[in-house]
Design a protein around this motif. Sequence first.
Motif, PDB file in Angstrom:
ATOM      1  N   THR A 175      52.289 -18.333  27.351  1.00 46.96           N
ATOM      2  CA  THR A 175      51.155 -18.002  28.026  1.00 46.96           C
ATOM      3  C   THR A 175      50.747 -17.011  26.604  1.00 46.96           C
ATOM      4  O   THR A 175      50.930 -16.803  26.319  1.00 46.96           O
ATOM      5  CB  THR A 175      52.459 -16.951  28.775  1.00 46.96           C
ATOM      6  OG1 THR A 175      53.135 -15.911  28.064  1.00 46.96           O
ATOM      7  CG2 THR A 175      52.928 -18.036  29.457  1.00 46.96           C
ATOM      8  N   GLU A 176      49.328 -16.547  27.945  1.00 48.90           N
ATOM      9  CA  GLU A 176      48.671 -14.585  27.412  1.00 48.90           C
ATOM     10  C   GLU A 176      49.259 -14.211  26.651  1.00 48.90           C
ATOM     11  O   GLU A 176      49.198 -12.773  25.997  1.00 48.90           O
ATOM     12  CB  GLU A 176      47.391 -14.423  28.141  1.00 48.90           C
ATOM     13  CG  GLU A 176      46.733 -15.154  28.333  1.00 48.90           C
ATOM     14  CD  GLU A 176      45.348 -15.377  27.268  1.00 48.90           C
ATOM     15  OE1 GLU A 176      45.516 -14.621  26.191  1.00 48.90           O
ATOM     16  OE2 GLU A 176      45.590 -16.368  27.045  1.00 48.90           O
ATOM     17  N   GLU A 177      50.870 -13.697  27.150  1.00 54.63           N
ATOM     18  CA  GLU A 177      51.775 -12.446  26.922  1.00 54.63           C
ATOM     19  C   GLU A 177      52.733 -12.631  25.764  1.00 54.63           C
ATOM     20  O   GLU A 177      52.192 -12.414  24.831  1.00 54.63           O
ATOM     21  CB  GLU A 177      52.956 -12.232  28.327  1.00 54.63           C
ATOM     22  CG  GLU A 177      53.318 -10.817  28.174  1.00 54.63           C
ATOM     23  CD  GLU A 177      54.766 -10.693  29.018  1.00 54.63           C
ATOM     24  OE1 GLU A 177      54.514 -10.845  29.877  1.00 54.63           O
ATOM     25  OE2 GLU A 177      55.672 -10.465  28.093  1.00 54.63           O
ATOM     26  N   GLU A 186      41.542 -15.625  16.877  1.00 54.33           N
ATOM     27  CA  GLU A 186      41.917 -14.448  17.635  1.00 54.33           C
ATOM     28  C   GLU A 186      43.151 -14.143  16.131  1.00 54.33           C
ATOM     29  O   GLU A 186      43.624 -13.191  15.877  1.00 54.33           O
ATOM     30  CB  GLU A 186      42.708 -14.430  18.983  1.00 54.33           C
ATOM     31  CG  GLU A 186      41.232 -13.817  19.438  1.00 54.33           C
ATOM     32  CD  GLU A 186      42.134 -14.004  21.370  1.00 54.33           C
ATOM     33  OE1 GLU A 186      41.063 -13.900  21.586  1.00 54.33           O
ATOM     34  OE2 GLU A 186      43.443 -13.739  21.381  1.00 54.33           O
ATOM     35  N   ARG A 212      40.753 -20.420  20.387  1.00 56.55           N
ATOM     36  CA  ARG A 212      40.431 -18.979  20.345  1.00 56.55           C
ATOM     37  C   ARG A 212      41.512 -18.549  20.003  1.00 56.55           C
ATOM     38  O   ARG A 212      41.887 -17.520  18.974  1.00 56.55           O
ATOM     39  CB  ARG A 212      40.654 -19.195  22.110  1.00 56.55           C
ATOM     40  CG  ARG A 212      40.156 -16.992  22.326  1.00 56.55           C
ATOM     41  CD  ARG A 212      40.461 -16.600  24.102  1.00 56.55           C
ATOM     42  NE  ARG A 212      40.815 -17.755  24.488  1.00 56.55           N
ATOM     43  CZ  ARG A 212      42.598 -17.134  24.912  1.00 56.55           C
ATOM     44  NH1 ARG A 212      42.994 -16.093  24.139  1.00 56.55           N
ATOM     45  NH2 ARG A 212      43.259 -17.156  25.849  1.00 56.55           N
ATOM     46  N   ARG A 213      43.193 -18.783  20.153  1.00 56.67           N
ATOM     47  CA  ARG A 213      43.750 -17.980  20.171  1.00 56.67           C
ATOM     48  C   ARG A 213      44.211 -18.153  18.066  1.00 56.67           C
ATOM     49  O   ARG A 213      44.323 -16.859  17.721  1.00 56.67           O
ATOM     50  CB  ARG A 213      45.442 -18.145  20.865  1.00 56.67           C
ATOM     51  CG  ARG A 213      45.668 -18.596  21.943  1.00 56.67           C
ATOM     52  CD  ARG A 213      46.950 -18.926  22.691  1.00 56.67           C
ATOM     53  NE  ARG A 213      46.412 -18.154  23.480  1.00 56.67           N
ATOM     54  CZ  ARG A 213      47.623 -18.937  24.518  1.00 56.67           C
ATOM     55  NH1 ARG A 213      48.548 -19.419  24.779  1.00 56.67           N
ATOM     56  NH2 ARG A 213      47.368 -18.401  25.990  1.00 56.67           N
ATOM     57  N   HIS A 218      51.093 -14.590  23.144  1.00 56.88           N
ATOM     58  CA  HIS A 218      50.182 -14.792  21.839  1.00 56.88           C
ATOM     59  C   HIS A 218      49.914 -13.608  21.639  1.00 56.88           C
ATOM     60  O   HIS A 218      50.653 -13.117  20.848  1.00 56.88           O
ATOM     61  CB  HIS A 218      48.894 -14.653  22.417  1.00 56.88           C
ATOM     62  CG  HIS A 218      48.346 -14.915  21.703  1.00 56.88           C
ATOM     63  ND1 HIS A 218      47.827 -15.892  20.240  1.00 56.88           N
ATOM     64  CD2 HIS A 218      46.741 -14.639  22.327  1.00 56.88           C
ATOM     65  CE1 HIS A 218      46.546 -15.381  20.277  1.00 56.88           C
ATOM     66  NE2 HIS A 218      45.837 -15.096  21.244  1.00 56.88           N
ATOM     67  N   GLN A 219      49.945 -12.617  22.885  1.00 55.61           N
ATOM     68  CA  GLN A 219      50.134 -10.676  22.799  1.00 55.61           C
ATOM     69  C   GLN A 219      51.453 -10.100  22.095  1.00 55.61           C
ATOM     70  O   GLN A 219      51.577  -9.544  20.258  1.00 55.61           O
ATOM     71  CB  GLN A 219      50.249  -9.926  24.044  1.00 55.61           C
ATOM     72  CG  GLN A 219      48.456 -10.219  24.858  1.00 55.61           C
ATOM     73  CD  GLN A 219      47.344  -9.681  23.512  1.00 55.61           C
ATOM     74  OE1 GLN A 219      47.496  -9.104  22.941  1.00 55.61           O
ATOM     75  NE2 GLN A 219      46.463 -10.623  23.663  1.00 55.61           N
ATOM     76  N   VAL A 253      48.775 -26.574  26.931  1.00 54.24           N
ATOM     77  CA  VAL A 253      47.839 -25.147  27.028  1.00 54.24           C
ATOM     78  C   VAL A 253      46.775 -26.371  26.567  1.00 54.24           C
ATOM     79  O   VAL A 253      46.594 -26.573  25.249  1.00 54.24           O
ATOM     80  CB  VAL A 253      48.280 -24.568  25.273  1.00 54.24           C
ATOM     81  CG1 VAL A 253      47.019 -22.949  24.980  1.00 54.24           C
ATOM     82  CG2 VAL A 253      49.827 -23.288  25.520  1.00 54.24           C
ATOM     83  N   VAL A 272      41.925 -23.127  24.203  1.00 54.45           N
ATOM     84  CA  VAL A 272      42.704 -21.647  24.438  1.00 54.45           C
ATOM     85  C   VAL A 272      43.609 -21.943  22.869  1.00 54.45           C
ATOM     86  O   VAL A 272      43.397 -20.868  22.708  1.00 54.45           O
ATOM     87  CB  VAL A 272      43.686 -22.022  25.626  1.00 54.45           C
ATOM     88  CG1 VAL A 272      44.506 -20.659  25.429  1.00 54.45           C
ATOM     89  CG2 VAL A 272      42.864 -21.772  26.894  1.00 54.45           C
TER      90      VAL A 272
END
Length: 500
Positions: free
Chosen positions: A332-334, A383, A379-380, A336-337, A372, A376
């Motif tokens: 998830t985005e979380e 990043e 992008r990850r 990834h964070q 995923v 995406v």
Amino acid sequence: MGGGAKTVYLETMGCQMNVLDSELVLGQLRALGYEPTPKMTTADVVLINTCSVRDHAEQKVLSRLGALKKPKQKKPEMVIGVIGCMAERDPDGIFDKMPHVDLVCGPGELNKVPALIDEVRGRRTRAIALAQSLSRKSTPLQRALEFDSVEALDLARTPGPDQNVLQSYIRVQRGCDKFCTFCVVPFTRGPERSRPAAQIVAEAHMLADRGAREITLLGQTVNSYVQQENGRTVRFAELLERVGAVSGIERLRFVTSYPGDFTDDILYAMRDIPQVCEYLHIPAQSGSDPVLKRMRRQYSVSQYVELIDHARQIVPGIAIASDFIVGFCGETEEDHQRTMELIERCRFKNIFVFKYSPRPGTVADKRDADDVPEQVKRRRNLELLKLQERISQPANQALVGSTVEVLIEGFSKAALKAQEAEQSRGEEVGWRRSDQLVGRTRSDQIVVFSGEQKHIGALADVRIVDATALTLHGELIRMRDFAPASRAPRDRSLPILGAA
Ligand code: SF4
């Protein structure tokens, strides 16, 4: 061998283990009279040493093999072989898609490559050698005691007189028992088996006698090395001590470490053995516990962070590199964070980032959806790399003005390109003082500076005058020594060094 020497083109894709395997296979063939050639399309034997870790790597192999269709039509006696992990993973797929391939050989059977080539030549049939029968039933210690036929490949290692051994790899371990859910290595390289310490030390002596100054010990989870010797257990820290004591070896490295098995005795060995470089490559893969769990990595994020902090406390000046997979199933985005936070927290020297691609036969492929989207993942990926750049740039800038010890590896890429251009214009290449050299620090930083060809292979002090996120630029302050005249500069045109 009748009709003059046969030529062999060997191309290597993938990891350091493959680079070493290629060197050993090429060594066997040289001993039988084969001559390496950089020309793939006209070689008598073409071998592609393959990687299966990502789909992209396999597609690249297929495209190289596709390029061999026409040359094979023109020269039907050409022997085309696929060796390494992809050969082990999907031999039928290779023959189906590329019917002009003559032989496949898995990474555990590479000592059989010369016999396989002869079989193809003599009987005009396909030849296959796979290690699918390798047993996982015994424990790593029991396996270490078993005779391993592939050991023959390492034992027969005899670098040719023109071969550059300045920085050499030594295999200390084969295979892996971890079964991370995304990874094909346990299937392609079999169970974990450590080599006898005495053989590893003997190999280090042999390489040092031929001019090696830096040795990198290779294993899929190198820190879990374990062997029985005369009734006692030898672990990795002792192996470091014994190889570090080999006269002539000035730098000792090791890859790749598995965080779950990393013990303090190795950190103390890194601190106390002068030859062991202050560099640790230790893949985290993710900064999120749920993802680590689905990957079946046997540690948590907090254990990983604790290990990094501990390593920094014990080993002054240690540089740490890590690997990450972005877009693993369900990330998830979380999640990834959390990975971004881990990178921010650990201040790595550098990171290697890979976009997840399902590998057939792995648990993740069978169990989890690759959900995923590609953009995406992309992008990850970006990043993470941008964040690392923001960390590396100031860290490297802080080195400006300092003096570092480098082992001079050869000409820089720019210098080689300029030399190639001169050669293609028919000009004689002059080894001018302005030729750029490239060296490596103990903490694995690349340094570019001006020097002379005769400096290649030597240790030198270089003052850092500028820095980017990836490279340091310096000026030569003093030579610590000169390389013996017999130490040939690295010939980057040799196919074995063309690792992808
Ligand atoms: S530790 Fe995991 S990622 Fe590394 S080789 Fe073994 S299975 Fe693959």
